[in-house]
Design an enzyme around this catalytic site. Sequence first.
Site, PDB file in Angstrom:
ATOM      1  N   HIS A 118       0.822  -1.223   0.000  1.00  0.00           N
ATOM      2  CA  HIS A 118       0.000   0.000   0.000  1.00  0.00           C
ATOM      3  C   HIS A 118       0.853   1.269   0.000  1.00  0.00           C
ATOM      4  CE1 HIS A 118      -3.611  -2.472   1.791  1.00  0.00           C
ATOM      5  NE2 HIS A 118      -3.337  -2.782   0.530  1.00  0.00           N
ATOM      6  N   THR A 185      -3.530  -8.041  10.987  1.00  0.00           N
ATOM      7  CA  THR A 185      -4.402  -7.490   9.938  1.00  0.00           C
ATOM      8  C   THR A 185      -5.805  -8.056  10.095  1.00  0.00           C
ATOM      9  OG1 THR A 185      -4.834  -7.311   7.550  1.00  0.00           O
ATOM     10  CG2 THR A 185      -3.568  -9.235   8.261  1.00  0.00           C
TER      11      THR A 185
HETATM   12  C1  BJW Z   1      -3.106  -6.564  16.638  1.00  0.00           C
HETATM   13  C2  BJW Z   1      -2.582  -5.831  17.657  1.00  0.00           C
HETATM   14  C3  BJW Z   1      -1.438  -6.241  18.178  1.00  0.00           C
HETATM   15  C4  BJW Z   1      -4.471  -4.813  16.996  1.00  0.00           C
HETATM   16  N1  BJW Z   1      -0.866  -7.379  17.681  1.00  0.00           N
HETATM   17  N2  BJW Z   1      -2.621  -7.638  16.090  1.00  0.00           N
HETATM   18  C5  BJW Z   1     -13.987  -7.179  -3.045  1.00  0.00           C
HETATM   19  C6  BJW Z   1     -12.912  -7.798  -3.649  1.00  0.00           C
HETATM   20  C7  BJW Z   1     -11.804  -7.068  -4.033  1.00  0.00           C
HETATM   21  C8  BJW Z   1     -11.736  -5.705  -3.786  1.00  0.00           C
HETATM   22  C9  BJW Z   1     -12.805  -5.092  -3.182  1.00  0.00           C
HETATM   23  C10 BJW Z   1     -13.906  -5.817  -2.830  1.00  0.00           C
HETATM   24  N3  BJW Z   1     -14.812  -4.941  -2.318  1.00  0.00           N
HETATM   25  C11 BJW Z   1     -14.250  -3.718  -2.310  1.00  0.00           C
HETATM   26  C12 BJW Z   1     -13.028  -3.788  -2.832  1.00  0.00           C
HETATM   27  C13 BJW Z   1     -12.117  -2.665  -2.993  1.00  0.00           C
HETATM   28  C14 BJW Z   1     -11.290  -2.292  -1.771  1.00  0.00           C
HETATM   29  C15 BJW Z   1     -11.535  -3.159  -0.560  1.00  0.00           C
HETATM   30  O1  BJW Z   1     -10.869  -4.147  -0.307  1.00  0.00           O
HETATM   31  N4  BJW Z   1     -12.508  -2.788   0.246  1.00  0.00           N
HETATM   32  C16 BJW Z   1     -12.854  -3.582   1.447  1.00  0.00           C
HETATM   33  C17 BJW Z   1     -12.564  -2.755   2.692  1.00  0.00           C
HETATM   34  C18 BJW Z   1     -14.276  -3.998   1.321  1.00  0.00           C
HETATM   35  N5  BJW Z   1      -9.919  -2.381  -2.182  1.00  0.00           N
HETATM   36  C19 BJW Z   1      -9.338  -1.404  -2.869  1.00  0.00           C
HETATM   37  O2  BJW Z   1      -9.938  -0.407  -3.214  1.00  0.00           O
HETATM   38  C20 BJW Z   1      -7.886  -1.621  -3.222  1.00  0.00           C
HETATM   39  N6  BJW Z   1      -7.715  -1.425  -4.614  1.00  0.00           N
HETATM   40  C21 BJW Z   1      -8.300  -2.226  -5.512  1.00  0.00           C
HETATM   41  O3  BJW Z   1      -8.940  -3.199  -5.190  1.00  0.00           O
HETATM   42  O4  BJW Z   1      -8.087  -1.846  -6.817  1.00  0.00           O
HETATM   43  C22 BJW Z   1      -8.908  -2.471  -7.808  1.00  0.00           C
HETATM   44  C23 BJW Z   1     -10.228  -1.702  -7.859  1.00  0.00           C
HETATM   45  C24 BJW Z   1     -10.319  -0.630  -8.690  1.00  0.00           C
HETATM   46  C25 BJW Z   1     -11.523   0.063  -8.766  1.00  0.00           C
HETATM   47  C26 BJW Z   1     -12.610  -0.303  -7.965  1.00  0.00           C
HETATM   48  C27 BJW Z   1     -12.497  -1.380  -7.099  1.00  0.00           C
HETATM   49  C28 BJW Z   1     -11.285  -2.082  -7.051  1.00  0.00           C
HETATM   50  C29 BJW Z   1      -7.002  -0.576  -2.514  1.00  0.00           C
HETATM   51  C30 BJW Z   1      -7.045  -0.719  -1.029  1.00  0.00           C
HETATM   52  C31 BJW Z   1      -6.263   0.422  -0.403  1.00  0.00           C
HETATM   53  C32 BJW Z   1      -6.310   0.400   1.117  1.00  0.00           C
HETATM   54  N7  BJW Z   1      -5.822   1.650   1.616  1.00  0.00           N
HETATM   55  C33 BJW Z   1      -5.692   1.833   3.054  1.00  0.00           C
HETATM   56  C34 BJW Z   1      -5.333   3.332   3.351  1.00  0.00           C
HETATM   57  C35 BJW Z   1      -4.120   3.829   2.554  1.00  0.00           C
HETATM   58  C36 BJW Z   1      -2.797   3.585   3.233  1.00  0.00           C
HETATM   59  C37 BJW Z   1      -2.628   4.416   4.495  1.00  0.00           C
HETATM   60  O5  BJW Z   1      -2.948   5.618   4.491  1.00  0.00           O
HETATM   61  O6  BJW Z   1      -2.135   3.865   5.501  1.00  0.00           O
HETATM   62  O7  BJW Z   1      -4.728   0.922   3.572  1.00  0.00           O
HETATM   63  S1  BJW Z   1      -7.188   1.430   3.954  1.00  0.00           S
HETATM   64  C38 BJW Z   1      -6.377   0.686   5.308  1.00  0.00           C
HETATM   65  O8  BJW Z   1      -6.733  -0.715   5.342  1.00  0.00           O
HETATM   66  C39 BJW Z   1      -4.867   0.759   4.994  1.00  0.00           C
HETATM   67  C40 BJW Z   1      -4.427  -0.607   5.436  1.00  0.00           C
HETATM   68  O9  BJW Z   1      -3.185  -0.957   4.836  1.00  0.00           O
HETATM   69  C41 BJW Z   1      -5.569  -1.489   5.046  1.00  0.00           C
HETATM   70  C42 BJW Z   1      -5.621  -2.809   5.793  1.00  0.00           C
HETATM   71  O10 BJW Z   1      -5.883  -2.601   7.154  1.00  0.00           O
HETATM   72  P1  BJW Z   1      -5.205  -3.549   8.243  1.00  0.00           P
HETATM   73  O11 BJW Z   1      -3.732  -3.413   8.185  1.00  0.00           O
HETATM   74  O12 BJW Z   1      -5.748  -4.900   8.132  1.00  0.00           O
HETATM   75  O13 BJW Z   1      -5.664  -2.827   9.604  1.00  0.00           O
HETATM   76  P2  BJW Z   1      -7.034  -3.018  10.419  1.00  0.00           P
HETATM   77  O14 BJW Z   1      -7.168  -1.854  11.307  1.00  0.00           O
HETATM   78  O15 BJW Z   1      -8.154  -3.365   9.546  1.00  0.00           O
HETATM   79  O16 BJW Z   1      -6.747  -4.323  11.316  1.00  0.00           O
HETATM   80  C43 BJW Z   1      -5.805  -4.297  12.374  1.00  0.00           C
HETATM   81  C44 BJW Z   1      -5.769  -5.671  13.008  1.00  0.00           C
HETATM   82  O17 BJW Z   1      -4.716  -5.691  13.952  1.00  0.00           O
HETATM   83  C45 BJW Z   1      -7.053  -6.037  13.756  1.00  0.00           C
HETATM   84  O18 BJW Z   1      -7.489  -7.334  13.330  1.00  0.00           O
HETATM   85  C46 BJW Z   1      -6.628  -6.073  15.225  1.00  0.00           C
HETATM   86  O19 BJW Z   1      -7.320  -7.054  15.983  1.00  0.00           O
HETATM   87  C47 BJW Z   1      -5.169  -6.373  15.114  1.00  0.00           C
HETATM   88  N8  BJW Z   1      -4.332  -5.899  16.202  1.00  0.00           N
HETATM   89  N9  BJW Z   1      -3.460  -4.727  17.869  1.00  0.00           N
HETATM   90  C48 BJW Z   1      -1.470  -8.039  16.657  1.00  0.00           C
HETATM   91  N10 BJW Z   1      -0.818  -5.602  19.183  1.00  0.00           N
END
Ligand code: BJW
Length: 244
Positions: A118, A185
């Site tokens: 990302h 994640t």
């Molecule tokens: C601990 C802990 C500790 C706490 N020890 N653990 C279906 C299929 C495919 C795609 C899609 C779909 N439906 C929708 C989409 C599109 C979308 C998507 O996936 N949406 C879903 C949310 C529904 N995806 C996209 O848009 C992506 N692009 C794409 O698909 O392009 C093709 C496309 C084009 C046109 C239209 C549609 C598709 C791009 C995704 C970009 C994500 N961007 C972000 C922000 C930007 C970066 C930034 O500023 O930082 O990235 S969003 C945010 O989520 C960030 C993260 O990298 C990402 C993932 O989050 P993560 O890391 O999992 O964090 P959390 O908070 O969710 O989880 C934390 C976890 O840690 C928890 O489980 C806690 O329990 C745990 N935890 N403390 C261990 N101490």
Amino acid sequence: MIATGIPLDRFNKKSRVIFFTGAGISAESGIATFRDPDGHWSKYDPMKLASPAGFRADPDLVLAWYAARRETIANAKPNLAHLSITNFQKLFQETLVITQNVDGLHQAAGNHSVYELHGSIHRQKCVKCDADLGQIKAKTIAKLCGCGGRARPDVVWFGESLPHGILDHAFGFAEKTDLCFVIGTSSQVYPSAQLPHIVKRNGGYVVEINPEKTILSDQANISLRGLAGELLPRVYEEFYASLN
Ligand code: BJW
């Protein structure tokens, strides 16, 4: 010490290993996650802060949010989970760190072979011509590209494609991976969330480390409940004892 239950005898130093990480691995360094009760998306609308449309509507708001996050990150240090990965990378010969995080803490911990799915909050690019506008210092807000376009963080927003070379390499490696740790994640964001499924489909073993149950938990071979900074050093000790 209670054993984690990972079948250690299945692996050797030549096993291919992925560390697939999300925001939770940096939580113990003081960096907020996105979807936890106190995470960014509990306070802010992701479409306003992390989408091209949000940036077009209010670029100053988006840039200010990223500048504030950069400041937090500048004061953060890698934690025991990041540092354990450095140790694991000395134990296994072929490893990749595939992260959704933009904070650079893997590199700060000395992890090598880090693939940022990302992007990076420390770089900026042109919103118009996509030119690389280099590293950003903490607190710097924006500057203009030579083409007149505004600078934006070089991160992947909703609806944007992930960097193809990086995604292809990560998914290609996943097909031949023996062991994949999925750390901190929620496994909700695609296409990144496909990675552990690719590993499992190709016969690899998936270990999830997370204090909460996620949508991956029932699909993983083993799901360990706890904080990454506590569990990963323990898991490392188990592997170290088994492989030496
Ligand atoms: C601990 C802990 C500790 C706490 N020890 N653990 C279906 C299929 C495919 C795609 C899609 C779909 N439906 C929708 C989409 C599109 C979308 C998507 O996936 N949406 C879903 C949310 C529904 N995806 C996209 O848009 C992506 N692009 C794409 O698909 O392009 C093709 C496309 C084009 C046109 C239209 C549609 C598709 C791009 C995704 C970009 C994500 N961007 C972000 C922000 C930007 C970066 C930034 O500023 O930082 O990235 S969003 C945010 O989520 C960030 C993260 O990298 C990402 C993932 O989050 P993560 O890391 O999992 O964090 P959390 O908070 O969710 O989880 C934390 C976890 O840690 C928890 O489980 C806690 O329990 C745990 N935890 N403390 C261990 N101490």
